[in-house]
Write a protein that holds these residues in place. Structure first.
Motif, PDB file in Angstrom:
ATOM      1  N   CYS A   1      23.865  -0.427  22.687  1.00  0.00           N
ATOM      2  CA  CYS A   1      24.466  -0.145  21.227  1.00  0.00           C
ATOM      3  C   CYS A   1      23.864  -1.211  20.274  1.00  0.00           C
ATOM      4  O   CYS A   1      24.284  -2.451  20.665  1.00  0.00           O
TER       5      CYS A   1
ATOM      6  N   GLN B   1      23.437   2.221  16.135  1.00  0.00           N
ATOM      7  CA  GLN B   1      22.761   3.058  16.828  1.00  0.00           C
ATOM      8  C   GLN B   1      22.880   2.799  18.389  1.00  0.00           C
ATOM      9  O   GLN B   1      22.987   1.812  18.986  1.00  0.00           O
ATOM     10  N   ALA B   2      23.189   4.026  19.040  1.00  0.00           N
ATOM     11  CA  ALA B   2      23.440   3.793  20.614  1.00  0.00           C
ATOM     12  C   ALA B   2      22.331   4.489  21.254  1.00  0.00           C
ATOM     13  O   ALA B   2      21.650   5.425  20.732  1.00  0.00           O
ATOM     14  N   SER B   3      21.827   4.082  22.477  1.00  0.00           N
ATOM     15  CA  SER B   3      20.794   4.753  23.219  1.00  0.00           C
ATOM     16  C   SER B   3      21.609   5.368  24.440  1.00  0.00           C
ATOM     17  O   SER B   3      22.588   5.024  25.017  1.00  0.00           O
ATOM     18  N   ARG B   4      20.744   6.361  24.943  1.00  0.00           N
ATOM     19  CA  ARG B   4      21.131   7.084  26.157  1.00  0.00           C
ATOM     20  C   ARG B   4      21.309   6.005  27.346  1.00  0.00           C
ATOM     21  O   ARG B   4      21.822   6.640  28.589  1.00  0.00           O
TER      22      ARG B   4
ATOM     23  N   CYS C   1      26.618   9.317  20.715  1.00  0.00           N
ATOM     24  CA  CYS C   1      25.863   9.350  21.926  1.00  0.00           C
ATOM     25  C   CYS C   1      26.197  10.590  22.765  1.00  0.00           C
ATOM     26  O   CYS C   1      27.179  10.318  23.590  1.00  0.00           O
TER      27      CYS C   1
END
Length: 105
Positions: A76, A69-72, A22
């Motif tokens: 997670c 998957q990580a988000s801004r 990320c």
């Protein structure tokens, strides 16, 4: 010219099975074959361990992460081999879980 690593990430005892970067938050999240998922800074500092509560662990007593998957926004999502999805904050807090019988790729 030879490429050199920007950082060496340590903390896993077994092979890495999945990882996500990320860049917006400067984080690397990784999962290993027989262990928890770890959050590192881009500089290589170990920041957090993402532990699943014992009540959610499978009969083999160890969840194996398959996808991350990580988000801004600082979330997670981890998909484990046994069909369990977990959402963690980047602070390491478990926020939600869901189980599925489907095979996710």
């Amino acid at each position: 010219d030879f490429a050199t690593p920007r950082a060496v990430l340590t903390g896993h005892d077994y092979e890495i099975t999945c990882a996500a970067i990320c860049a917006e938050l400067g984080l690397v999240i990784s999962g290993s074959k027989e262990g928890p998922c770890l959050i590192h800074s881009m500089n290589g500092d170990l920041l957090r361990t993402l532990e699943v509560p014992e009540r959610l662990e499978g009969p083999e007593n160890c969840l194996r992460p398959k996808l991350i998957q990580a988000s801004r926004e600082g979330h997670c999502v981890i998909y484990y081999e046994n069909g369990l999805f977990c959402v963690f904050s980047v602070n390491g807090r478990l926020q939600a879980t869901m189980e599925t019988d489907d095979k996710i790729r």
